[in-house]
Scaffold this motif. Structure first.
Motif, mmCIF file in Angstrom:
data_model
loop_
_atom_site.group_PDB
_atom_site.id
_atom_site.type_symbol
_atom_site.label_atom_id
_atom_site.label_comp_id
_atom_site.label_asym_id
_atom_site.label_seq_id
_atom_site.Cartn_x
_atom_site.Cartn_y
_atom_site.Cartn_z
ATOM 1 N N ASP A 259 66.693 86.085 57.452
ATOM 2 C CA ASP A 259 66.760 87.245 57.221
ATOM 3 C C ASP A 259 68.062 87.119 56.334
ATOM 4 O O ASP A 259 68.940 86.946 56.624
ATOM 5 C CB ASP A 259 67.011 88.564 57.966
ATOM 6 C CG ASP A 259 65.704 89.346 58.423
ATOM 7 O OD1 ASP A 259 64.528 87.929 58.393
ATOM 8 O OD2 ASP A 259 65.387 90.248 58.807
ATOM 9 N N ARG A 260 68.047 88.076 55.370
ATOM 10 C CA ARG A 260 69.561 87.792 54.172
ATOM 11 C C ARG A 260 69.780 89.458 53.742
ATOM 12 O O ARG A 260 68.414 89.797 53.120
ATOM 13 C CB ARG A 260 69.301 86.699 53.085
ATOM 14 C CG ARG A 260 69.580 85.545 53.822
ATOM 15 C CD ARG A 260 70.851 85.085 54.533
ATOM 16 N NE ARG A 260 71.160 83.694 54.615
ATOM 17 C CZ ARG A 260 70.640 83.249 55.744
ATOM 18 N NH1 ARG A 260 70.090 84.157 56.773
ATOM 19 N NH2 ARG A 260 70.594 82.286 56.504
ATOM 20 N N THR A 263 66.513 91.601 54.577
ATOM 21 C CA THR A 263 65.501 91.229 54.401
ATOM 22 C C THR A 263 65.064 89.863 54.459
ATOM 23 O O THR A 263 66.033 89.357 54.041
ATOM 24 C CB THR A 263 64.842 91.750 53.281
ATOM 25 O OG1 THR A 263 63.754 91.345 53.242
ATOM 26 C CG2 THR A 263 64.860 90.740 51.837
ATOM 27 N N THR A 264 63.691 89.936 54.850
ATOM 28 C CA THR A 264 63.061 88.606 55.868
ATOM 29 C C THR A 264 63.210 87.529 54.169
ATOM 30 O O THR A 264 62.662 87.838 53.722
ATOM 31 C CB THR A 264 61.609 88.604 56.100
ATOM 32 O OG1 THR A 264 62.465 89.208 57.639
ATOM 33 C CG2 THR A 264 61.745 87.253 56.977
ATOM 34 N N ILE A 265 63.729 86.959 53.802
ATOM 35 C CA ILE A 265 63.299 86.096 53.155
ATOM 36 C C ILE A 265 62.375 84.040 53.063
ATOM 37 O O ILE A 265 62.042 83.539 52.033
ATOM 38 C CB ILE A 265 64.854 85.825 51.903
ATOM 39 C CG1 ILE A 265 65.303 84.390 52.911
ATOM 40 C CG2 ILE A 265 65.743 86.507 51.696
ATOM 41 C CD1 ILE A 265 67.190 83.254 52.700
ATOM 42 N N PRO A 285 58.010 87.257 55.083
ATOM 43 C CA PRO A 285 58.572 88.328 53.555
ATOM 44 C C PRO A 285 57.757 89.361 53.663
ATOM 45 O O PRO A 285 56.557 89.634 53.665
ATOM 46 C CB PRO A 285 58.945 87.211 52.811
ATOM 47 C CG PRO A 285 58.464 86.306 53.317
ATOM 48 C CD PRO A 285 57.263 85.859 54.588
ATOM 49 N N ARG B 29 71.377 86.406 47.749
ATOM 50 C CA ARG B 29 70.991 85.921 49.472
ATOM 51 C C ARG B 29 69.379 86.346 49.426
ATOM 52 O O ARG B 29 68.992 84.868 50.502
ATOM 53 C CB ARG B 29 71.785 85.334 50.191
ATOM 54 C CG ARG B 29 73.011 85.357 49.870
ATOM 55 C CD ARG B 29 73.128 83.783 50.576
ATOM 56 N NE ARG B 29 74.212 83.049 50.867
ATOM 57 C CZ ARG B 29 74.429 81.938 51.480
ATOM 58 N NH1 ARG B 29 73.605 81.397 51.638
ATOM 59 N NH2 ARG B 29 75.391 81.770 51.382
ATOM 60 N N ASP B 30 69.428 87.571 49.149
ATOM 61 C CA ASP B 30 67.878 87.613 49.334
ATOM 62 C C ASP B 30 67.322 87.778 48.402
ATOM 63 O O ASP B 30 65.814 88.248 47.568
ATOM 64 C CB ASP B 30 67.871 89.466 49.790
ATOM 65 C CG ASP B 30 67.986 90.210 48.489
ATOM 66 O OD1 ASP B 30 68.784 89.847 48.036
ATOM 67 O OD2 ASP B 30 68.246 91.434 48.787
#
Ligand SMILES: Nc1nc2c(ncn2[C@@H]2O[C@H](COP(=O)(O)OP(=O)(O)O)[C@@H](O)[C@H]2O)c(=O)[nH]1
Ligand SMILES: [Mg+2]
Lengths: 389, 122
Positions: A259-260, A263-265, A285, B29-30
């Motif tokens: 996650d970043r 949110t899950t990337i 994601p 980053r996302d």
């Protein structure tokens, strides 16, 4: 104790099969079950035991070839492996085996040969390659009586006696007798209901020496290799912020997320052990820019959790779209109506309406944050995948 | 005071001038594209998302193994190289490099650019 050599099964049986016990591999038609008897006998040979294989549906030489296909070198154990040939006489071919049933459709004749084997050989693992074939040739009632007798003799002479039985539509009475009464242990071997190719499982229906276990395992049959367990992959998908990652962590004994910024990337990955069933769960994601990743992660899964935020019906369109991206139509899936703890959360019934879902799609209310409903959802999905183990 | 986007543009423009660099981009980053300097603009967005995925997955993999956070991810193909580096907790930077240029100078410049990007994204 003699180990079957089938992974996990010996654990389930408390170490293996004690001398004098009978065991049936109760095989659903269409499932590759005969290998269970073969693997059991090969393991006995490997552990310096004596094995007897009664072949009824293929010739001993064909069976020898099958052992080789599994990578099991039985030539090494020539002096400790005996075949009872109940096949060649049936097709009028000569037999080179020491034990031959000259009239395989005559239970008396069968009985005589098996009785000889039981009395003459040292304590062995005696495996019937196909009890169902004997039943087809000799009659249900007749065969049942003979089997009862063999099982008793096995106790007297300290053999272990193992049957492969394919549960064709015999009379209910016969099937019940086999499943409930005639054997000390019954191992059921079945296929995944919805997509047979996907997986096969075995589980203990009965065992009078090991503690009751309700465990079952999925397996594949490899050539070479024999029975190998495999851990099914289950996908967790759904719209942004629905709680997929939270769900994966709530369900798993261990899990990680990439996650970043909240949110899950890449993905979530977790391992679940629940009531003897294990699975690897993969969370996707959700934002559209990650659609290629979602596609990538979803391959080869056996079932889907579609997690939705019950307070956010506007997301349902995306939820359906994600089912499409993951190509999961046709796979068993369960809708997880998450965030039930929040005010204004829609009920599962409301969601079914809004979503326009078919009636048979289960919707399980959950609050992943508080680990509520997650194992209920897991159980529902596993039952859908296996058709109820 | 110049806008953040203008500053990102400056960083990318400088990076693009380094020999062998074919394209470069900055992303959150996302995986949201901030800005890209590349010919095939239509791919910039998925380029950003996938680079964020790669770097994020690599970071998780190495840190799970107790090996710390990787300095960069380099992907090599017969037709070129793709390099992604983190630029602080909020952003990352990636470049596409042709297949026949040594990476030494490029990695050095990339490092400097990432440090600048980190500062302006805070
Ligand atoms: N109230 C409430 N919040 C939840 C629940 N499950 C997850 N959340 C929150 O929803 C947000 C998104 O969760 P996450 O698991 O990252 O969602 P994902 O994008 O689907 O992976 C986080 O802030 C979670 O804490 C729940 O059952 N109830
Ligand atoms: Mg997530």
């Amino acid at each position: 104790m003699i180990e079957t050599g089938i992974p996990k099964l010996d654990d389930f049986l408390g170490g293996g099969v004690p001398k004098g016990k009978s065991l049936v591999y109760y095989i659903q038609p269409g499932v590759e079950g005969e290998v269970f008897g073969m693997q059991t006998i090969f393991n006995t040979l490997k552990c310096n035991g004596t094995g007897v294989f009664i072949v009824s549906s293929t010739s001993p030489d064909t069976t020898r070839g099958q052992f080789k296909e599994f990578g099991w070198d039985i030539d090494m154990f020539k002096d400790r492996l005996f075949f009872v040939d109940a096949y060649n006489p049936l097709i009028g071919a000569p037999s080179n085996e020491k034990y031959v049933v000259l009239n395989p459709d005559n239970i008396e004749n069968f009985n005589k040969v098996i009785t000889d084997v039981i009395k003459e050989l040292p304590p062995s693992t005696i495996v019937f390659g196909s009890l169902s074939t004997i039943m087809d040739l000799c009659g249900e009632k007749e065969t049942i009586e003979a089997v009862k007798n063999w099982n008793k003799l096995a106790i007297l002479y300290n053999h272990i006696i193992v049957y492969n039985f394919t549960a064709w539509p015999y009379s209910q009475e016969t099937l019940d007798l086999l499943k409930k009464e005639m054997f000390n242990a019954v191992i059921s071997i079945g296929g995944i209901a919805e997509r047979v190719l996907f997986g096969q499982y075995f589980g203990i229906l009965k065992s009078d020496w090991a503690k009751e276990t309700k465990k079952s395992m999925l397996f594949r049959v490899l050539r070479p290799g024999g029975i190998k367990l495999f851990i099914p992959k289950i996908l967790v998908t759904g719209p942004f912020d629905a709680g997929k990652s939270t769900f994966v962590h709530a369900l798993s004994t261990r899990a990680i997320s990439v996650d970043r910024l909240g949110t899950t990337i890449a993905l979530d990955h977790g391992h679940v052990e629940y009531k003897g069933f294990s699975a690897d769960v993969f969370g996707t994601p959700s934002q559209e820019r990650f659609d290629p990743i979602i596609k990538l992660i979803s391959g080869e899964s056996m079932g889907i959790f579609l997690v939705v935020d019950s307070t956010n019906p506007t997301d349902f369109v995306r939820a359906k779209q994600m089912l499409e991206i993951t190509k999961s139509y046709g796979l068993p899936f369960v809708v997880v109506a998450n965030k039930q703890d929040l005010p204004g959360a829609m009920t599962p019934e409301d969601i079914k309406m809004q979503f326009n879902l078919p009636n048979d799609v289960p919707i399980v209310p959950a609050s992943a944050k508080d680990k509520k409903g997650v194992f209920e959802a897991f159980e529902v999905l596993i039952n859908k995948i296996t058709g109820g183990i | 005071m110049p806008h953040v986007i203008d500053m990102v543009d400056k960083i990318l423009a400088d990076l693009k001038k380094v020999g062998g660099v074919e394209a470069c981009a900055a992303a959150t980053r996302d995986g949201l594209l901030i800005r890209a300097l590349m010919q095939q603009e239509q791919f910039a967005e998925s380029f950003a998302a996938m680079s964020a995925t790669m770097l994020g997955a690599a970071e998780t993999a190495t840190s799970e193994l107790g090996k710390g956070i990787p300095n960069r991810v380099i992907v090599e193909s017969d037709h070129g190289r793709l390099i992604a580096v983190g630029a602080g907790p909020k952003a990352l930077l990636m470049v596409l490099v042709n297949s026949n240029t040594g990476l030494g100078l490029i990695l050095l410049e990339l490092e400097k650019s990432a440090a600048k990007l980190k500062e302006i994204m805070i």
